[in-house]
Write a protein that holds these residues in place. Structure first.
Motif, PDB file in Angstrom:
ATOM      1  N   GLU A 190      10.846 -26.789 -30.419  1.00  0.00           N
ATOM      2  CA  GLU A 190      10.909 -28.144 -30.958  1.00  0.00           C
ATOM      3  C   GLU A 190      10.245 -29.173 -30.046  1.00  0.00           C
ATOM      4  OE1 GLU A 190      15.004 -28.924 -31.680  1.00  0.00           O
ATOM      5  OE2 GLU A 190      15.284 -27.204 -33.015  1.00  0.00           O
ATOM      6  N   ARG A 191       9.765 -28.754 -28.898  1.00  0.00           N
ATOM      7  CA  ARG A 191       9.103 -29.692 -27.992  1.00  0.00           C
ATOM      8  C   ARG A 191       7.758 -30.116 -28.564  1.00  0.00           C
ATOM      9  NH1 ARG A 191      10.223 -27.410 -21.827  1.00  0.00           N
ATOM     10  NH2 ARG A 191      12.500 -27.601 -21.914  1.00  0.00           N
ATOM     11  N   PRO A 192       7.205 -31.222 -28.076  1.00  0.00           N
ATOM     12  CA  PRO A 192       5.897 -31.684 -28.570  1.00  0.00           C
ATOM     13  C   PRO A 192       4.846 -30.592 -28.435  1.00  0.00           C
ATOM     14  CG  PRO A 192       6.924 -33.368 -27.196  1.00  0.00           C
ATOM     15  CD  PRO A 192       7.779 -32.145 -27.069  1.00  0.00           C
ATOM     16  N   PRO A 193       3.953 -30.457 -29.420  1.00  0.00           N
ATOM     17  CA  PRO A 193       2.961 -29.360 -29.411  1.00  0.00           C
ATOM     18  C   PRO A 193       2.142 -29.274 -28.134  1.00  0.00           C
ATOM     19  CG  PRO A 193       2.963 -30.466 -31.533  1.00  0.00           C
ATOM     20  CD  PRO A 193       3.854 -31.280 -30.641  1.00  0.00           C
ATOM     21  N   GLU A 194       1.728 -30.418 -27.590  1.00  0.00           N
ATOM     22  CA  GLU A 194       0.897 -30.385 -26.389  1.00  0.00           C
ATOM     23  C   GLU A 194       1.662 -29.802 -25.206  1.00  0.00           C
ATOM     24  OE1 GLU A 194      -1.512 -33.477 -23.441  1.00  0.00           O
ATOM     25  OE2 GLU A 194      -0.926 -34.119 -25.455  1.00  0.00           O
ATOM     26  N   GLU A 195       2.922 -30.229 -25.037  1.00  0.00           N
ATOM     27  CA  GLU A 195       3.734 -29.695 -23.942  1.00  0.00           C
ATOM     28  C   GLU A 195       4.023 -28.211 -24.159  1.00  0.00           C
ATOM     29  OE1 GLU A 195       8.243 -30.055 -22.082  1.00  0.00           O
ATOM     30  OE2 GLU A 195       7.473 -31.684 -23.353  1.00  0.00           O
ATOM     31  N   ARG A 196       4.295 -27.862 -25.379  1.00  0.00           N
ATOM     32  CA  ARG A 196       4.593 -26.466 -25.703  1.00  0.00           C
ATOM     33  C   ARG A 196       3.395 -25.563 -25.392  1.00  0.00           C
ATOM     34  NH1 ARG A 196       6.236 -27.014 -31.151  1.00  0.00           N
ATOM     35  NH2 ARG A 196       4.097 -26.504 -31.754  1.00  0.00           N
ATOM     36  N   ASP A 197       2.187 -26.028 -25.757  1.00  0.00           N
ATOM     37  CA  ASP A 197       0.990 -25.226 -25.513  1.00  0.00           C
ATOM     38  C   ASP A 197       0.728 -25.055 -24.019  1.00  0.00           C
ATOM     39  OD1 ASP A 197       0.535 -24.837 -28.192  1.00  0.00           O
ATOM     40  OD2 ASP A 197      -0.905 -26.487 -28.389  1.00  0.00           O
ATOM     41  N   ARG A 198       0.967 -26.111 -23.242  1.00  0.00           N
ATOM     42  CA  ARG A 198       0.779 -25.988 -21.793  1.00  0.00           C
ATOM     43  C   ARG A 198       1.786 -25.006 -21.202  1.00  0.00           C
ATOM     44  NH1 ARG A 198      -0.225 -32.291 -19.831  1.00  0.00           N
ATOM     45  NH2 ARG A 198      -2.306 -32.533 -20.760  1.00  0.00           N
ATOM     46  N   LEU A 199       2.999 -25.011 -21.745  1.00  0.00           N
ATOM     47  CA  LEU A 199       4.007 -24.061 -21.265  1.00  0.00           C
ATOM     48  C   LEU A 199       3.625 -22.634 -21.640  1.00  0.00           C
ATOM     49  CD1 LEU A 199       6.633 -23.564 -19.854  1.00  0.00           C
ATOM     50  CD2 LEU A 199       7.862 -24.202 -21.929  1.00  0.00           C
ATOM     51  N   PHE A 200       3.065 -22.457 -22.838  1.00  0.00           N
ATOM     52  CA  PHE A 200       2.585 -21.134 -23.229  1.00  0.00           C
ATOM     53  C   PHE A 200       1.455 -20.672 -22.309  1.00  0.00           C
ATOM     54  CE2 PHE A 200       4.026 -21.974 -27.842  1.00  0.00           C
ATOM     55  CZ  PHE A 200       5.241 -21.353 -27.609  1.00  0.00           C
ATOM     56  N   ASP A 201       0.565 -21.596 -21.956  1.00  0.00           N
ATOM     57  CA  ASP A 201      -0.531 -21.263 -21.038  1.00  0.00           C
ATOM     58  C   ASP A 201       0.027 -20.787 -19.696  1.00  0.00           C
ATOM     59  OD1 ASP A 201      -2.403 -21.970 -22.935  1.00  0.00           O
ATOM     60  OD2 ASP A 201      -2.733 -23.979 -22.120  1.00  0.00           O
ATOM     61  N   LEU A 202       1.044 -21.508 -19.206  1.00  0.00           N
ATOM     62  CA  LEU A 202       1.632 -21.146 -17.916  1.00  0.00           C
ATOM     63  C   LEU A 202       2.325 -19.783 -17.994  1.00  0.00           C
ATOM     64  CD1 LEU A 202       2.338 -21.939 -14.999  1.00  0.00           C
ATOM     65  CD2 LEU A 202       4.391 -23.067 -15.893  1.00  0.00           C
ATOM     66  N   LEU A 203       3.071 -19.552 -19.074  1.00  0.00           N
ATOM     67  CA  LEU A 203       3.743 -18.262 -19.239  1.00  0.00           C
ATOM     68  C   LEU A 203       2.726 -17.117 -19.263  1.00  0.00           C
ATOM     69  CD1 LEU A 203       6.412 -19.207 -21.936  1.00  0.00           C
ATOM     70  CD2 LEU A 203       6.864 -18.540 -19.564  1.00  0.00           C
ATOM     71  N   GLU A 204       1.645 -17.324 -19.994  1.00  0.00           N
ATOM     72  CA  GLU A 204       0.610 -16.299 -20.070  1.00  0.00           C
ATOM     73  C   GLU A 204       0.021 -16.008 -18.694  1.00  0.00           C
ATOM     74  OE1 GLU A 204      -3.844 -15.597 -22.018  1.00  0.00           O
ATOM     75  OE2 GLU A 204      -2.797 -17.506 -22.307  1.00  0.00           O
ATOM     76  N   THR A 205      -0.305 -17.082 -17.970  1.00  0.00           N
ATOM     77  CA  THR A 205      -0.908 -16.925 -16.648  1.00  0.00           C
ATOM     78  C   THR A 205       0.035 -16.227 -15.680  1.00  0.00           C
ATOM     79  OG1 THR A 205      -2.270 -18.905 -16.948  1.00  0.00           O
ATOM     80  CG2 THR A 205      -1.895 -18.161 -14.685  1.00  0.00           C
ATOM     81  N   LYS A 206       1.290 -16.688 -15.627  1.00  0.00           N
ATOM     82  CA  LYS A 206       2.239 -16.140 -14.662  1.00  0.00           C
ATOM     83  C   LYS A 206       2.619 -14.694 -14.978  1.00  0.00           C
ATOM     84  CE  LYS A 206       2.487 -19.352 -11.696  1.00  0.00           C
ATOM     85  NZ  LYS A 206       2.007 -19.087 -10.306  1.00  0.00           N
ATOM     86  N   LEU A 207       2.743 -14.363 -16.249  1.00  0.00           N
ATOM     87  CA  LEU A 207       3.049 -12.969 -16.594  1.00  0.00           C
ATOM     88  C   LEU A 207       1.946 -12.043 -16.097  1.00  0.00           C
ATOM     89  CD1 LEU A 207       4.506 -13.435 -20.188  1.00  0.00           C
ATOM     90  CD2 LEU A 207       5.685 -12.334 -18.269  1.00  0.00           C
ATOM     91  N   ARG A 208       0.708 -12.452 -16.285  1.00  0.00           N
ATOM     92  CA  ARG A 208      -0.406 -11.619 -15.823  1.00  0.00           C
ATOM     93  C   ARG A 208      -0.486 -11.594 -14.298  1.00  0.00           C
ATOM     94  NH1 ARG A 208      -3.627  -9.750 -19.766  1.00  0.00           N
ATOM     95  NH2 ARG A 208      -3.449 -10.690 -21.840  1.00  0.00           N
ATOM     96  N   GLU A 209      -0.222 -12.735 -13.658  1.00  0.00           N
ATOM     97  CA  GLU A 209      -0.238 -12.773 -12.198  1.00  0.00           C
ATOM     98  C   GLU A 209       0.848 -11.873 -11.618  1.00  0.00           C
ATOM     99  OE1 GLU A 209       0.077 -16.761 -10.840  1.00  0.00           O
ATOM    100  OE2 GLU A 209      -1.998 -17.294 -11.347  1.00  0.00           O
TER     101      GLU A 209
END
Length: 305
Positions: free
Chosen positions: A83-102
């Motif tokens: 339910e968070r704003p789309p822009e914040e949500r997308d940045r969080l998804f980007d971070l999750l993707e990056t950190k999982l791979r790292e």
């Protein structure tokens, strides 16, 4: 000067806490709250807080390895976070993707034998995050040294509801008899791989609630809970050690209570034969804390040393 004194104080306090601790919980679950407030107080956007929080997560993994914690579950993204704003949500998804791979490629993850797993309704996540989850799970699937559960698109009620529906379908299809619905059967339908019962829940950020987090594994195990004020990016090793101390204090109190109940049950037998009383004690001995000696004397009285 103030920073120097604070560092010296924290180092001294950490030594005191380490001296007080005799062990560690097997499974710690963390609600990483306060990333956005941490960023806001510094005039940054929420993504900066999430990045700072990810650095804390890496430190906590090291502390767990040092103290002997065997499993860590992180509440990284709840179902409410959609339910968070789309822009914040997308940045969080980007971070999750990056950190999982790292994490999946990090030398220390492989050196320490860390198995990374995702729990939750991961099919609701964007494809790029699902791909990162699959990559991390594949890269670490064979490890048994330490388990890192990342709760993504997770909600405790949804987890229990899914297991209940699965059981209902199995019973309706004739694959499962109603009388065979027991604790192991439910647990087998909560996650693809078993999750240990939670010993300690830690929540940062000042709120004193567990937010629907792992209700089956935490509430069912009467897990200890530690609430603290620092936002997740500011969570320190001293805070973590204080959480472990809370677990140990609560565990000692629980063991004493179980011993007192066991003794009360034996005393309730009154004038029963000594042999019978000893037989009851043998069955109840699992509830007596380590180091406590409970015996029945020739007159049939119980005593604890």
């Amino acid at each position: 000067m103030r920073g120097w004194f604070r560092r010296r104080f924290d180092a001294a306090y950490e030594r005191v806490l380490r001296h007080e601790l005799s062990g560690a919980p097997t499974h710690v679950a963390v609600i990483q709250d306060g990333n956005r407030r941490y960023a806001r107080e510094r005039g940054d956007d929420p993504s900066a807080g999430h990045r700072a929080g990810a650095e804390t997560t890496e430190r906590v993994l090291d502390w767990c390895a040092e103290l002997g914690v065997e499993e860590l579950t992180l509440y990284a993204f709840s179902t409410e976070n959609f339910e968070r704003p789309p822009e914040e949500r997308d940045r969080l998804f980007d971070l999750l993707e990056t950190k999982l791979r790292e994490f999946a490629d990090a030398d220390r993850v492989h050196d320490q034998g860390v198995c990374i797993r995702a729990i939750g309704e991961t099919h609701q996540l964007p494809e790029r995050v699902r791909d990162a989850v699959d990559y991390a799970e594949r890269r670490t699937a064979g490890y048994t040294g330490f388990t890192l559960n990342v709760a993504l698109a997770y909600g405790g009620r949804a987890e229990l509801l899914g297991a209940a529906r699965d059981v209902a379908r199995a019973v309706d299809a004739g694959d499962l008899a109603p009388e065979d619905v027991d604790v192991p059967e439910i647990e087998s339908r909560l996650h693809d791989d078993p999750v240990r019962d939670v010993d300690l829940i830690v929540r940062t950020g000042g709120d004193e609630r567990t937010s629907n987090f792992l209700p089956w594994h935490a509430n069912g195990n009467e897990a200890a809970v530690f609430f603290c004020a620092p936002y997740w990016p500011a969570f320190s090793k001293v805070d973590f050690l204080r959480a472990i101390r809370t677990y140990e204090s609560r565990e000692a109190s629980w063991q004493r209570a179980k011993a007192e109940r066991a003794l009360a049950l034996v005393r309730a037998f009154g004038s029963v034969e000594v042999r019978e009383a000893r037989a009851v004690l043998a069955r109840l001995r699992e509830y007596v804390p380590d180091g406590a000696d409970v015996e029945v004397d020739p007159d049939g009285e119980t005593r604890a040393d």
